[in-house]
Design an enzyme around this catalytic site. Structure first.
Site, PDB file in Angstrom:
ATOM      1  N   TYR A 117       4.922   2.025  -8.922  1.00 18.74           N
ATOM      2  CA  TYR A 117       5.264   1.441  -7.631  1.00 18.74           C
ATOM      3  C   TYR A 117       4.167   0.510  -7.144  1.00 18.74           C
ATOM      4  O   TYR A 117       4.425  -0.633  -6.744  1.00 18.74           O
ATOM      5  CB  TYR A 117       5.499   2.553  -6.606  1.00 18.74           C
ATOM      6  CG  TYR A 117       5.798   2.050  -5.214  1.00 18.74           C
ATOM      7  CD1 TYR A 117       7.058   1.558  -4.886  1.00 18.74           C
ATOM      8  CD2 TYR A 117       4.815   2.064  -4.216  1.00 18.74           C
ATOM      9  CE1 TYR A 117       7.334   1.086  -3.607  1.00 18.74           C
ATOM     10  CE2 TYR A 117       5.083   1.590  -2.940  1.00 18.74           C
ATOM     11  CZ  TYR A 117       6.352   1.113  -2.648  1.00 18.74           C
ATOM     12  OH  TYR A 117       6.608   0.638  -1.377  1.00 18.74           O
ATOM     13  N   SER A 131       3.944  -3.629   0.093  1.00 14.34           N
ATOM     14  CA  SER A 131       3.371  -2.368   0.545  1.00 14.34           C
ATOM     15  C   SER A 131       1.861  -2.458   0.468  1.00 14.34           C
ATOM     16  O   SER A 131       1.304  -3.212  -0.343  1.00 14.34           O
ATOM     17  CB  SER A 131       3.853  -1.220  -0.354  1.00 14.34           C
ATOM     18  OG  SER A 131       3.134  -0.031  -0.111  1.00 14.34           O
TER      19      SER A 131
END
Length: 264
Positions: A163, A150
């Site tokens: 995350y 990501s």
């Protein structure tokens, strides 16, 4: 981009980005392992779609990639083919917590997120290594591992500190394994920005998800919200021979979001 006969394992492929990747590979007759953790119904629907699109064979396997034994089970489903040409580490989780809410994440949250987002891909590569090497030996070209990371792993932004950290660690693992496993296996990572999937709806609710989507379209240079199919095209490129001279790459696909941090 010929994918005819490709043998691929895709984790977290019951829906969303993993399912979109499987669908693209299916159109050219790939043999696929579809993995899910809890959504058996969605996984079977994705498998049936892939069969209708032209997949040579589709196997559905339940497994949690944070568990080493489950990783071995997922890979074992491809053993009858004698090789794995492409491993796509797509399974991922998050917890939506504001970055300044330091009480919003527990040690257990970090362990859960890291277990799936970071340790899981490592364990999958370890389990699949011999079949990936068998592919390289048979074809004379490197097998492919594609990790789905990501932009959060590059920017430190995203749905939570845990995350972003887990994806940053996955990016580092990509570089380490690309060195360690060459020349038989090449390892690359896709770093998407916003993807227009149910991810935000599940995490923040429908209204908040709509606001996020509208804000992304308004702000990013290309004024676009990437779909799962958009990102899946890049994954499939990295999983197949046209990208055969690429390894150790962290490839951004974010409609230009990263450009917003620099002002002319």
């Amino acid at each position: 981009m010929s994918k005819d006969g490709l043998c691929a394992v895709i984790t977290g492929s019951a829906s969303g980005l993993g399912a979109a990747t499987a669908a693209i590979l299916a159109k050219d007759g790939a043999r696929l392992v579809i993995n899910y953790s809890s959504s058996a119904k969605e996984a079977e629907a994705t498998a049936e779609q892939c069969r209708q699109l032209g997949a040579a064979e589709v196997v559905v396997v339940q497994g949690d990639v944070s568990k080493d034994e489950d990783c071995k089970k997922i890979v074992a489903a491809a053993a009858k083919w004698g090789r794995i040409d492409a491993l796509v580490n797509n399974a991922g989780v998050t917890k939506h917590v504001a970055h300044d809410d330091l009480d919003g994440l527990s040690a257990e949250d970090f362990q859960w997120i890291y277990g799936i987002n970071t340790i899981g891909p490592y364990q999958m590569v370890r389990a699949a290594r011999s079949l990936l090497e068998a592919s390289a030996k048979a074809s004379g070209r490197a097998a492919a591992v594609v990790n789905v990371s990501s932009m959060a792993g590059l920017s430190g932004a995203g749905s939570s500190v845990a995350y972003a950290a887990s994806k940053g660690a996955l990016n580092s693992i990509t570089l380490s394994l690309a060195r360690a496993l060459a020349p038989a296996i090449r390892v690359n990572t896709v770093c998407p920005g916003y993807i227009d999937t149910p991810w935000f709806t599940k995490g923040r609710g429908a209204d908040a998800a709509t606001k996020v989507r509208e804000a992304v379209i308004a702000r990013v240079p290309l004024h676009a919200a990437s779909t799962a199919e958009d990102i899946a095209q890049l994954i499939c490129f990295l999983a197949t021979p046209p990208s055969g001279h690429m390894t150790g790459e962290l490839v951004r696909m974010d409609a230009g979001m990263h450009l917003l941090s620099v002002r002319a």
